[in-house]
Design an enzyme around this catalytic site. Structure first.
Site, PDB file in Angstrom:
ATOM      1  N   SER A  99      53.565  28.649  46.865  1.00 16.12           N
ATOM      2  CA  SER A  99      54.012  28.300  44.835  1.00 16.12           C
ATOM      3  C   SER A  99      55.365  26.777  45.229  1.00 16.12           C
ATOM      4  CB  SER A  99      54.176  28.591  44.288  1.00 16.12           C
ATOM      5  OG  SER A  99      54.925  28.053  42.532  1.00 16.12           O
ATOM      6  N   TYR A 113      60.004  35.668  41.043  1.00 17.97           N
ATOM      7  CA  TYR A 113      58.343  34.106  41.611  1.00 17.97           C
ATOM      8  C   TYR A 113      59.279  33.547  42.544  1.00 17.97           C
ATOM      9  CZ  TYR A 113      54.353  32.159  41.385  1.00 17.97           C
ATOM     10  OH  TYR A 113      53.283  30.699  41.457  1.00 17.97           O
TER      11      TYR A 113
HETATM   12  P1  NDP Z   1      44.778  32.820  37.816  1.00 18.81           P
HETATM   13  O1  NDP Z   1      45.984  34.221  36.765  1.00 18.81           O
HETATM   14  O2  NDP Z   1      44.207  32.220  37.004  1.00 18.81           O
HETATM   15  O3  NDP Z   1      44.093  34.544  38.348  1.00 18.81           O
HETATM   16  C1  NDP Z   1      45.066  35.736  38.688  1.00 18.81           C
HETATM   17  C2  NDP Z   1      43.059  36.253  39.818  1.00 18.81           C
HETATM   18  O4  NDP Z   1      44.187  37.214  40.895  1.00 18.81           O
HETATM   19  C3  NDP Z   1      42.763  37.005  39.102  1.00 18.81           C
HETATM   20  O5  NDP Z   1      41.990  36.732  40.371  1.00 18.81           O
HETATM   21  C4  NDP Z   1      43.063  38.249  39.101  1.00 18.81           C
HETATM   22  O6  NDP Z   1      42.207  39.218  38.122  1.00 18.81           O
HETATM   23  C5  NDP Z   1      43.398  38.769  40.310  1.00 18.81           C
HETATM   24  N1  NDP Z   1      44.895  39.361  40.218  1.00 18.81           N
HETATM   25  C6  NDP Z   1      46.006  39.543  40.102  1.00 18.81           C
HETATM   26  N2  NDP Z   1      46.367  40.471  40.111  1.00 18.81           N
HETATM   27  C7  NDP Z   1      46.082  41.505  40.724  1.00 18.81           C
HETATM   28  C8  NDP Z   1      46.544  42.383  41.551  1.00 18.81           C
HETATM   29  N3  NDP Z   1      47.228  42.749  40.925  1.00 18.81           N
HETATM   30  N4  NDP Z   1      45.441  43.272  41.832  1.00 18.81           N
HETATM   31  C9  NDP Z   1      43.865  42.054  42.362  1.00 18.81           C
HETATM   32  N5  NDP Z   1      43.630  41.252  42.176  1.00 18.81           N
HETATM   33  C10 NDP Z   1      44.516  40.407  40.686  1.00 18.81           C
HETATM   34  O7  NDP Z   1      46.313  32.799  38.642  1.00 18.81           O
HETATM   35  P2  NDP Z   1      45.991  31.836  39.231  1.00 18.81           P
HETATM   36  O8  NDP Z   1      44.588  31.229  39.970  1.00 18.81           O
HETATM   37  O9  NDP Z   1      46.322  30.760  38.476  1.00 18.81           O
HETATM   38  O10 NDP Z   1      47.065  32.137  40.647  1.00 18.81           O
HETATM   39  C11 NDP Z   1      46.390  31.869  41.632  1.00 18.81           C
HETATM   40  C12 NDP Z   1      47.844  31.756  43.185  1.00 18.81           C
HETATM   41  O11 NDP Z   1      47.582  31.148  42.811  1.00 18.81           O
HETATM   42  C13 NDP Z   1      48.652  32.875  42.707  1.00 18.81           C
HETATM   43  O12 NDP Z   1      48.963  33.409  44.035  1.00 18.81           O
HETATM   44  C14 NDP Z   1      50.053  31.955  42.166  1.00 18.81           C
HETATM   45  O13 NDP Z   1      50.825  32.537  42.131  1.00 18.81           O
HETATM   46  C15 NDP Z   1      49.549  31.065  42.733  1.00 18.81           C
HETATM   47  N6  NDP Z   1      49.897  29.896  42.047  1.00 18.81           N
HETATM   48  C16 NDP Z   1      49.632  29.446  40.696  1.00 18.81           C
HETATM   49  C17 NDP Z   1      50.191  28.231  40.567  1.00 18.81           C
HETATM   50  C18 NDP Z   1      49.378  27.579  38.749  1.00 18.81           C
HETATM   51  O14 NDP Z   1      49.844  27.002  38.341  1.00 18.81           O
HETATM   52  N7  NDP Z   1      48.175  27.929  38.641  1.00 18.81           N
HETATM   53  C19 NDP Z   1      51.025  27.392  40.504  1.00 18.81           C
HETATM   54  C20 NDP Z   1      51.685  28.542  42.042  1.00 18.81           C
HETATM   55  C21 NDP Z   1      51.552  29.221  42.945  1.00 18.81           C
HETATM   56  P3  NDP Z   1      42.703  40.517  38.000  1.00 18.81           P
HETATM   57  O15 NDP Z   1      43.655  40.314  36.894  1.00 18.81           O
HETATM   58  O16 NDP Z   1      41.587  40.989  37.359  1.00 18.81           O
HETATM   59  O17 NDP Z   1      42.842  41.594  38.682  1.00 18.81           O
END
Ligand code: NDP
Length: 261
Positions: free
Chosen positions: A151, A164
């Site tokens: 990020s 974070y």
């Molecule tokens: P979402 O919440 O939309 O998706 C997250 C995904 O990860 C889901 O599939 C969720 O499924 C899964 N997930 C979360 N926690 C776990 C866990 N403990 N074990 C297994 N799966 C997990 O988030 P984003 O797509 O926005 O984020 C994805 C990545 O991008 C993250 O690392 C985030 O920090 C990074 N990011 C996002 C930004 C944004 O603005 N969106 C900006 C910068 C970075 P489930 O909950 O069912 O487990």
């Protein structure tokens, strides 16, 4: 130097993308699968994962999935055992995407030790351990590529995102150091650092009107990113066309980090 067609092809490669049921992870799964990559993904919510897998099937994409909470050490080991079996001990691509924002944008003084440990385990320990477990399979590939979804908070200070940001800063350094340690094994390691992207995480920004305005005013392109725009950078980094890129942290942020105003 391989020819042009080969440089832009990933046909027949194998990949593990964590957190692929929605958001950025889902876009990465689809992008890689459209390049002809066999992709395995994981998440915690079974219903959402199955819905996504069924939709991929309808699109004729080679995507499999299993339940795994990446913050849990033994579940990470089980996931890698599955990968060994599904892909016969060879993994070309590992995308550490799963992550979250923990209790949200709160001051560090309000963090409980449990909230701190959970966020560190989800966003950082999982990446370190899964990458460590994947080493023999990536080495067997002869052209391994690891991508961490970091990020811009990993290199910039934002109030309310201390823990974070720390997980993402550690991830950036993990990628740089691993890139040096594993270059001899023909494994490249890079980070993609998104700015705000339209997923559920962005909703936590848009909910607060002042915060939303403040963030938007700092983005030269005056919009948030789309998951596909992050996925295309991830795919590029996994292609042979990116064979000379390792140890890099690449911002995909609409100019957010370039803007000093
Ligand atoms: P979402 O919440 O939309 O998706 C997250 C995904 O990860 C889901 O599939 C969720 O499924 C899964 N997930 C979360 N926690 C776990 C866990 N403990 N074990 C297994 N799966 C997990 O988030 P984003 O797509 O926005 O984020 C994805 C990545 O991008 C993250 O690392 C985030 O920090 C990074 N990011 C996002 C930004 C944004 O603005 N969106 C900006 C910068 C970075 P489930 O909950 O069912 O487990």
């Amino acid at each position: 130097m391989v020819d042009r067609e080969e440089r832009w092809s990933m046909q027949g490669a194998t990949a593990l993308v964590t957190g692929g049921s929605k958001g950025i992870g889902r876009a990465i799964v689809e992008e890689l699968a459209r390049f002809g990559v066999a992709v395995h993904t994981c998440s915690r919510n079974e219903e959402e994962l199955n819905t996504m897998l069924n939709q991929c099937k309808l699109m004729n994409l080679r995507v499999t999935g299993s339940i795994c909470d990446v913050s849990n050490r033994s579940q990470r080991e089980e996931l890698m055992d599955k990968i060994r079996t599904i892909f016969n001990g060879k993994l070309d691509i590992l995308v550490n995407n799963a992550g979250g924002i923990g209790p949200g944008w709160i001051p560090v003084t309000q963090y409980t030790s449990e909230e701190y440990s959970n966020l560190m385990a989800t966003n950082f320990d999982s990446c370190f351990h899964l990458t460590q477990l994947a080493h023999p399979f990536l080495k067997a590939s002869g052209r391994g590529s690891v991508v961490f979804i970091s990020s811009i908070a990993g290199s910039q200070g934002f109030p309310g995102s201390v823990v974070y940001s720390s997980t993402k800063g550690a991830m950036n350094q993990l990628a740089r150091a691993l890139a040096c340690e594993w270059a001899g094994d023909m494994i490249r390691v890079n980070c993609v650092a998104p700015g705000v992207v339209n997923t559920i995480i962005a909703e936590s920004v848009t909910q607060n009107e002042d915060f939303h305005k403040q963030i938007m005013s700092r983005i030269p392109l005056r919009r948030f990113g789309e998951p596909k725009e992050v996925a295309s950078m991830v795919a590029f980094l996994c292609l042979p066309a990116a064979a000379f890129i390792t140890g890099a942290v690449i911002n995909v942020d609409g100019g957010h980090t370039a803007n000093l105003s």
